[in-house]
Scaffold this motif. Structure first.
Motif, PDB file in Angstrom:
ATOM      1  N   ARG A  38     -18.566  17.387  32.040  1.00  0.00           N
ATOM      2  CA  ARG A  38     -17.892  18.307  31.116  1.00  0.00           C
ATOM      3  C   ARG A  38     -18.845  18.796  30.038  1.00  0.00           C
ATOM      4  O   ARG A  38     -18.841  19.975  29.669  1.00  0.00           O
ATOM      5  CB  ARG A  38     -16.672  17.620  30.487  1.00  0.00           C
ATOM      6  N   VAL A  39     -19.665  17.912  29.513  1.00  0.00           N
ATOM      7  CA  VAL A  39     -20.631  18.321  28.490  1.00  0.00           C
ATOM      8  C   VAL A  39     -21.650  19.288  29.091  1.00  0.00           C
ATOM      9  O   VAL A  39     -22.043  20.276  28.455  1.00  0.00           O
ATOM     10  CB  VAL A  39     -21.348  17.098  27.883  1.00  0.00           C
ATOM     11  N   THR A  40     -22.066  19.025  30.313  1.00  0.00           N
ATOM     12  CA  THR A  40     -23.010  19.918  30.986  1.00  0.00           C
ATOM     13  C   THR A  40     -22.417  21.304  31.168  1.00  0.00           C
ATOM     14  O   THR A  40     -23.081  22.323  30.907  1.00  0.00           O
ATOM     15  CB  THR A  40     -23.418  19.337  32.353  1.00  0.00           C
ATOM     16  N   ASP A  41     -21.161  21.372  31.609  1.00  0.00           N
ATOM     17  CA  ASP A  41     -20.483  22.671  31.756  1.00  0.00           C
ATOM     18  C   ASP A  41     -20.433  23.398  30.415  1.00  0.00           C
ATOM     19  O   ASP A  41     -20.644  24.617  30.340  1.00  0.00           O
ATOM     20  CB  ASP A  41     -19.058  22.468  32.275  1.00  0.00           C
ATOM     21  N   PHE A  42     -20.146  22.662  29.355  1.00  0.00           N
ATOM     22  CA  PHE A  42     -20.059  23.243  28.019  1.00  0.00           C
ATOM     23  C   PHE A  42     -21.410  23.814  27.586  1.00  0.00           C
ATOM     24  O   PHE A  42     -21.493  24.928  27.058  1.00  0.00           O
ATOM     25  CB  PHE A  42     -19.600  22.161  27.033  1.00  0.00           C
ATOM     26  N   ILE A  43     -22.475  23.056  27.818  1.00  0.00           N
ATOM     27  CA  ILE A  43     -23.809  23.504  27.431  1.00  0.00           C
ATOM     28  C   ILE A  43     -24.192  24.773  28.181  1.00  0.00           C
ATOM     29  O   ILE A  43     -24.656  25.758  27.586  1.00  0.00           O
ATOM     30  CB  ILE A  43     -24.849  22.400  27.714  1.00  0.00           C
ATOM     31  N   ILE A  44     -23.998  24.781  29.490  1.00  0.00           N
ATOM     32  CA  ILE A  44     -24.414  25.926  30.304  1.00  0.00           C
ATOM     33  C   ILE A  44     -23.599  27.168  29.956  1.00  0.00           C
ATOM     34  O   ILE A  44     -24.144  28.272  29.831  1.00  0.00           O
ATOM     35  CB  ILE A  44     -24.299  25.587  31.798  1.00  0.00           C
ATOM     36  N   ALA A  45     -22.293  27.004  29.785  1.00  0.00           N
ATOM     37  CA  ALA A  45     -21.451  28.149  29.417  1.00  0.00           C
ATOM     38  C   ALA A  45     -21.891  28.730  28.073  1.00  0.00           C
ATOM     39  O   ALA A  45     -21.979  29.952  27.901  1.00  0.00           O
ATOM     40  CB  ALA A  45     -19.990  27.725  29.364  1.00  0.00           C
ATOM     41  N   GLY A  46     -22.167  27.841  27.123  1.00  0.00           N
ATOM     42  CA  GLY A  46     -22.610  28.304  25.812  1.00  0.00           C
ATOM     43  C   GLY A  46     -23.945  29.021  25.874  1.00  0.00           C
ATOM     44  O   GLY A  46     -24.142  30.062  25.234  1.00  0.00           O
ATOM     45  N   LEU A  47     -24.873  28.476  26.658  1.00  0.00           N
ATOM     46  CA  LEU A  47     -26.191  29.101  26.786  1.00  0.00           C
ATOM     47  C   LEU A  47     -26.085  30.482  27.416  1.00  0.00           C
ATOM     48  O   LEU A  47     -26.725  31.441  26.958  1.00  0.00           O
ATOM     49  CB  LEU A  47     -27.107  28.212  27.625  1.00  0.00           C
ATOM     50  N   ARG A  48     -25.298  30.586  28.461  1.00  0.00           N
ATOM     51  CA  ARG A  48     -25.167  31.884  29.135  1.00  0.00           C
ATOM     52  C   ARG A  48     -24.550  32.926  28.208  1.00  0.00           C
ATOM     53  O   ARG A  48     -25.000  34.074  28.161  1.00  0.00           O
ATOM     54  CB  ARG A  48     -24.337  31.731  30.412  1.00  0.00           C
ATOM     55  N   THR A  49     -23.525  32.523  27.479  1.00  0.00           N
ATOM     56  CA  THR A  49     -22.860  33.471  26.581  1.00  0.00           C
ATOM     57  C   THR A  49     -23.784  33.906  25.452  1.00  0.00           C
ATOM     58  O   THR A  49     -23.912  35.099  25.151  1.00  0.00           O
ATOM     59  CB  THR A  49     -21.590  32.835  25.994  1.00  0.00           C
ATOM     60  N   GLN A  50     -24.444  32.937  24.829  1.00  0.00           N
ATOM     61  CA  GLN A  50     -25.328  33.253  23.710  1.00  0.00           C
ATOM     62  C   GLN A  50     -26.531  34.067  24.178  1.00  0.00           C
ATOM     63  O   GLN A  50     -26.965  34.999  23.503  1.00  0.00           O
ATOM     64  CB  GLN A  50     -25.794  31.970  23.036  1.00  0.00           C
ATOM     65  N   ALA A  51     -27.091  33.704  25.321  1.00  0.00           N
ATOM     66  CA  ALA A  51     -28.242  34.440  25.837  1.00  0.00           C
ATOM     67  C   ALA A  51     -27.864  35.879  26.178  1.00  0.00           C
ATOM     68  O   ALA A  51     -28.633  36.813  25.929  1.00  0.00           O
ATOM     69  CB  ALA A  51     -28.805  33.736  27.067  1.00  0.00           C
ATOM     70  N   ALA A  52     -26.680  36.065  26.745  1.00  0.00           N
ATOM     71  CA  ALA A  52     -26.217  37.409  27.074  1.00  0.00           C
ATOM     72  C   ALA A  52     -26.098  38.256  25.810  1.00  0.00           C
ATOM     73  O   ALA A  52     -26.447  39.443  25.809  1.00  0.00           O
ATOM     74  CB  ALA A  52     -24.877  37.347  27.803  1.00  0.00           C
ATOM     75  N   ASP A  53     -25.606  37.663  24.740  1.00  0.00           N
ATOM     76  CA  ASP A  53     -25.490  38.383  23.470  1.00  0.00           C
ATOM     77  C   ASP A  53     -26.869  38.772  22.936  1.00  0.00           C
ATOM     78  O   ASP A  53     -27.065  39.866  22.398  1.00  0.00           O
ATOM     79  CB  ASP A  53     -24.764  37.527  22.435  1.00  0.00           C
ATOM     80  N   LEU A  54     -27.843  37.861  23.092  1.00  0.00           N
ATOM     81  CA  LEU A  54     -29.186  38.139  22.595  1.00  0.00           C
ATOM     82  C   LEU A  54     -29.873  39.251  23.389  1.00  0.00           C
ATOM     83  O   LEU A  54     -30.657  40.031  22.836  1.00  0.00           O
ATOM     84  CB  LEU A  54     -30.039  36.864  22.656  1.00  0.00           C
ATOM     85  N   LEU A  55     -29.577  39.318  24.688  1.00  0.00           N
ATOM     86  CA  LEU A  55     -30.223  40.294  25.550  1.00  0.00           C
ATOM     87  C   LEU A  55     -29.491  41.633  25.609  1.00  0.00           C
ATOM     88  O   LEU A  55     -30.049  42.615  26.101  1.00  0.00           O
ATOM     89  CB  LEU A  55     -30.342  39.737  26.978  1.00  0.00           C
ATOM     90  N   ALA A  56     -28.263  41.666  25.105  1.00  0.00           N
ATOM     91  CA  ALA A  56     -27.486  42.899  25.151  1.00  0.00           C
ATOM     92  C   ALA A  56     -28.110  43.935  24.222  1.00  0.00           C
ATOM     93  O   ALA A  56     -28.598  43.614  23.130  1.00  0.00           O
ATOM     94  CB  ALA A  56     -26.038  42.626  24.745  1.00  0.00           C
ATOM     95  N   PRO A  57     -28.103  45.217  24.634  1.00  0.00           N
ATOM     96  CA  PRO A  57     -28.652  46.250  23.754  1.00  0.00           C
ATOM     97  C   PRO A  57     -27.789  46.386  22.502  1.00  0.00           C
ATOM     98  O   PRO A  57     -26.581  46.155  22.541  1.00  0.00           O
ATOM     99  CB  PRO A  57     -28.558  47.516  24.637  1.00  0.00           C
ATOM    100  N   PRO A  58     -28.396  46.740  21.405  1.00  0.00           N
ATOM    101  CA  PRO A  58     -27.622  46.874  20.148  1.00  0.00           C
ATOM    102  C   PRO A  58     -26.589  47.987  20.266  1.00  0.00           C
ATOM    103  O   PRO A  58     -26.819  49.013  20.891  1.00  0.00           O
ATOM    104  CB  PRO A  58     -28.710  47.203  19.117  1.00  0.00           C
ATOM    105  N   ARG A  59     -25.427  47.737  19.679  1.00  0.00           N
ATOM    106  CA  ARG A  59     -24.361  48.739  19.711  1.00  0.00           C
ATOM    107  C   ARG A  59     -24.652  49.853  18.713  1.00  0.00           C
ATOM    108  O   ARG A  59     -25.116  49.611  17.613  1.00  0.00           O
ATOM    109  CB  ARG A  59     -23.022  48.074  19.374  1.00  0.00           C
ATOM    110  N   ARG A  60     -24.366  51.050  19.177  1.00  0.00           N
ATOM    111  CA  ARG A  60     -24.544  52.181  18.278  1.00  0.00           C
ATOM    112  C   ARG A  60     -23.318  52.363  17.406  1.00  0.00           C
ATOM    113  O   ARG A  60     -22.179  52.216  17.865  1.00  0.00           O
ATOM    114  CB  ARG A  60     -24.777  53.481  19.085  1.00  0.00           C
ATOM    115  N   HIS A  61     -23.541  52.633  16.159  1.00  0.00           N
ATOM    116  CA  HIS A  61     -22.412  52.868  15.243  1.00  0.00           C
ATOM    117  C   HIS A  61     -21.904  54.294  15.455  1.00  0.00           C
ATOM    118  O   HIS A  61     -22.682  55.254  15.471  1.00  0.00           O
ATOM    119  CB  HIS A  61     -22.868  52.689  13.791  1.00  0.00           C
ATOM    120  N   GLU A  62     -20.610  54.387  15.645  1.00  0.00           N
ATOM    121  CA  GLU A  62     -20.027  55.713  15.842  1.00  0.00           C
ATOM    122  C   GLU A  62     -19.674  56.329  14.502  1.00  0.00           C
ATOM    123  O   GLU A  62     -19.326  55.657  13.574  1.00  0.00           O
ATOM    124  CB  GLU A  62     -18.769  55.587  16.718  1.00  0.00           C
TER     125      GLU A  62
END
Length: 218
Positions: free
Chosen positions: A194-218
């Motif tokens: 369970r802890v391993t699942d938690f770590i991997i899910a958190g890493l994937r989510t956080q990494a995706a946020d870091l790699l996502a292009p910045p949002r443009r302000h409308e």
């Protein structure tokens, strides 16, 4: 290698083996240098020629085991399928801790700032180098799991903080004896999963946020 150097290395290994044996049969923080000397069949003064204090002995035992564990994790990662490698490495790291609860306690003890400050400069430098080795391995593992090498070193370091908190929590749980005293005991293998699942899910989510292009302000 000169005979004197071989003899020195043999005595040092005898001291380390004696300490490990004693630590496995009684509380490690109560074992004295005199007891280690008797178990190693050498003089107390000779022990101090190799390890000037119990702190120096603790540090050496911790670094030796940590290097061995890291080498095993690297080998496992290298031979695992990319998508399963991170999970297998994390689970194996928890199993390493469980196989030697005394080592988990020693690692926690040696990680304390006041302990590190009492060490000689060479030992402190070795701990820093070991920490960097683990950080580099984490960055390699993370980028491999994500299928990208776009994460900056600083981003990997930030993600490592969360992983470290989880790993330290598992280490503390193992060092304290697990969940046997709980009203509803939890199997450690299930806890690790369970802890391993938690770590991997958190890493994937956080990494995706870091790699996502910045949002443009409308």
């Amino acid at each position: 290698m000169r005979y004197q150097d071989q003899l020195f290395e043999q005595r040092e290994n005898a001291i380390l083996d004696a300490a490990r044996q004693l630590f496995s049969t009684q509380p490690w923080d109560r074992v004295t240098i005199a007891e280690v000397a008797v178990a190693a069949a050498i003089g107390k003064g000779t022990v101090y020629k190799h390890f000037p204090s119990k702190e120096a002995l603790y540090a050496r035992l911790t670094m030796d085991r940590s290097r061995t564990d890291l080498a095993e994790l690297r080998a496992l990662h290298a031979t695992s399928a990319p998508q399963q490698a991170m999970r297998q490495v994390i689970l194996r790291a928890f199993e390493q801790m469980l196989s030697n609860p005394t080592q988990a306690q020693l690692c926690q003890h040696c990680d304390r700032p006041e302990f590190q400050e009492r060490l000689d400069p060479a030992s402190r430098q070795q701990f820093l180098e070991l920490e960097r080795d683990y950080q580099r391995f984490f960055a390699e593992m993370l980028n491999g799991a994500l299928g990208t090498h776009a994460l900056a070193q600083g981003d990997c370091q930030n993600l490592l903080w969360g992983v470290e908190a989880c790993v330290n929590g598992v280490m503390a749980r193992i060092a304290s004896g697990g969940f046997a005293h709980w009203a509803e005991p939890i199997a450690l293998n299930e806890y690790f999963a369970r802890v391993t699942d938690f770590i991997i899910a958190g890493l994937r989510t956080q990494a995706a946020d870091l790699l996502a292009p910045p949002r443009r302000h409308e």
